[in-house]
Design a protein around this motif. Sequence first.
Motif, mmCIF file in Angstrom:
data_model
loop_
_atom_site.group_PDB
_atom_site.id
_atom_site.type_symbol
_atom_site.label_atom_id
_atom_site.label_comp_id
_atom_site.label_asym_id
_atom_site.label_seq_id
_atom_site.Cartn_x
_atom_site.Cartn_y
_atom_site.Cartn_z
ATOM 1 N N ALA A 115 0.818 -1.287 0.142
ATOM 2 C CA ALA A 115 0.013 0.063 -0.093
ATOM 3 C C ALA A 115 0.996 1.531 0.197
ATOM 4 N N LEU A 116 1.930 1.186 0.687
ATOM 5 C CA LEU A 116 2.910 2.529 0.642
ATOM 6 C C LEU A 116 3.919 2.540 -0.363
ATOM 7 N N HIS A 117 3.951 1.441 -1.135
ATOM 8 C CA HIS A 117 4.991 1.387 -2.068
ATOM 9 C C HIS A 117 4.856 2.505 -3.181
ATOM 10 N N ARG B 130 -1.000 2.673 -6.343
ATOM 11 C CA ARG B 130 -1.977 3.977 -6.952
ATOM 12 C C ARG B 130 -3.145 3.874 -6.070
ATOM 13 N N ALA B 131 -3.542 5.281 -5.621
ATOM 14 C CA ALA B 131 -4.582 5.595 -4.623
ATOM 15 C C ALA B 131 -5.915 5.074 -5.248
ATOM 16 N N ASP B 132 -5.943 5.012 -6.507
ATOM 17 C CA ASP B 132 -7.064 4.687 -7.189
ATOM 18 C C ASP B 132 -7.249 2.970 -7.355
ATOM 19 N N PHE C 91 -7.624 -0.874 -7.511
ATOM 20 C CA PHE C 91 -8.651 -1.960 -6.647
ATOM 21 C C PHE C 91 -8.072 -2.424 -5.372
ATOM 22 N N ARG C 92 -8.791 -2.012 -4.343
ATOM 23 C CA ARG C 92 -8.855 -2.616 -3.087
ATOM 24 C C ARG C 92 -7.869 -1.679 -2.267
ATOM 25 N N ALA C 93 -7.281 -0.402 -2.483
ATOM 26 C CA ALA C 93 -6.464 0.204 -2.082
ATOM 27 C C ALA C 93 -6.881 0.762 -0.682
ATOM 28 N N VAL C 94 -8.262 1.168 -0.689
ATOM 29 C CA VAL C 94 -9.014 1.607 0.504
ATOM 30 C C VAL C 94 -8.921 0.474 1.462
ATOM 31 N N ASP C 95 -9.181 -0.873 1.149
ATOM 32 C CA ASP C 95 -9.140 -2.053 2.151
ATOM 33 C C ASP C 95 -7.939 -1.988 2.576
ATOM 34 N N ALA C 96 -6.755 -1.974 1.722
ATOM 35 C CA ALA C 96 -5.236 -2.325 2.323
ATOM 36 C C ALA C 96 -5.190 -1.221 3.284
ATOM 37 N N HIS C 97 -5.159 0.051 2.809
ATOM 38 C CA HIS C 97 -4.866 1.158 3.713
ATOM 39 C C HIS C 97 -5.729 1.052 5.166
ATOM 40 N N PHE D 155 -3.861 6.560 7.044
ATOM 41 C CA PHE D 155 -4.844 7.569 7.370
ATOM 42 C C PHE D 155 -4.963 8.787 6.154
ATOM 43 N N ARG D 156 -3.671 9.266 6.147
ATOM 44 C CA ARG D 156 -3.381 10.299 5.056
ATOM 45 C C ARG D 156 -3.565 9.700 3.810
ATOM 46 N N ALA D 157 -3.522 8.622 3.426
ATOM 47 C CA ALA D 157 -3.737 8.071 2.031
ATOM 48 C C ALA D 157 -5.131 7.858 1.836
ATOM 49 N N LEU D 158 -6.073 7.459 3.196
ATOM 50 C CA LEU D 158 -7.359 7.398 2.988
ATOM 51 C C LEU D 158 -8.184 8.425 2.971
#
Length: 128
Positions: free
Chosen positions: A57-59, A63-65, A67-73, A93-96
């Motif tokens: 997620a922090l790599h 990409r912020a958009d 698939f499943r980025a919100v779930d991972a963060h 939290f900043r990414a979310l």
Amino acid sequence: MRREGTRGKPERGAGRHRPAGELPGDRGTDQRRRRVDVPARPLDNQTRRLEAAARSALHPAARADAFRAVDAHSAFAAAHSAAGRHAAAAPHFRALGDRASEFPWCYLGSGDHEDEFERHRKIALAKG
């Protein structure tokens, strides 16, 4: 070496030496046991979470958009928050931003995922 009078059979054990790394019972096999380097100290859960987040997620290429980025963060932020490591949760939290998934926040505290997300986000962003 051959011994006289043994009808061409080699002397038992003659010329038998083990190459470096060969163990007893490995006779002639290519599948030799190799020593595996073990870390001097096992990694703790926090280190594993930090490394996993850095690889996913922090790599920088994440990409912020995606698939499943919100779930991972959300999963990383909740895990760090539940462990009391709010500074480690802050980048997630900043990414979310104001986005969150119901899981895993519904399992923390009161069970109201929105309240739990907001409460933990406020603490994490204040500390990190």
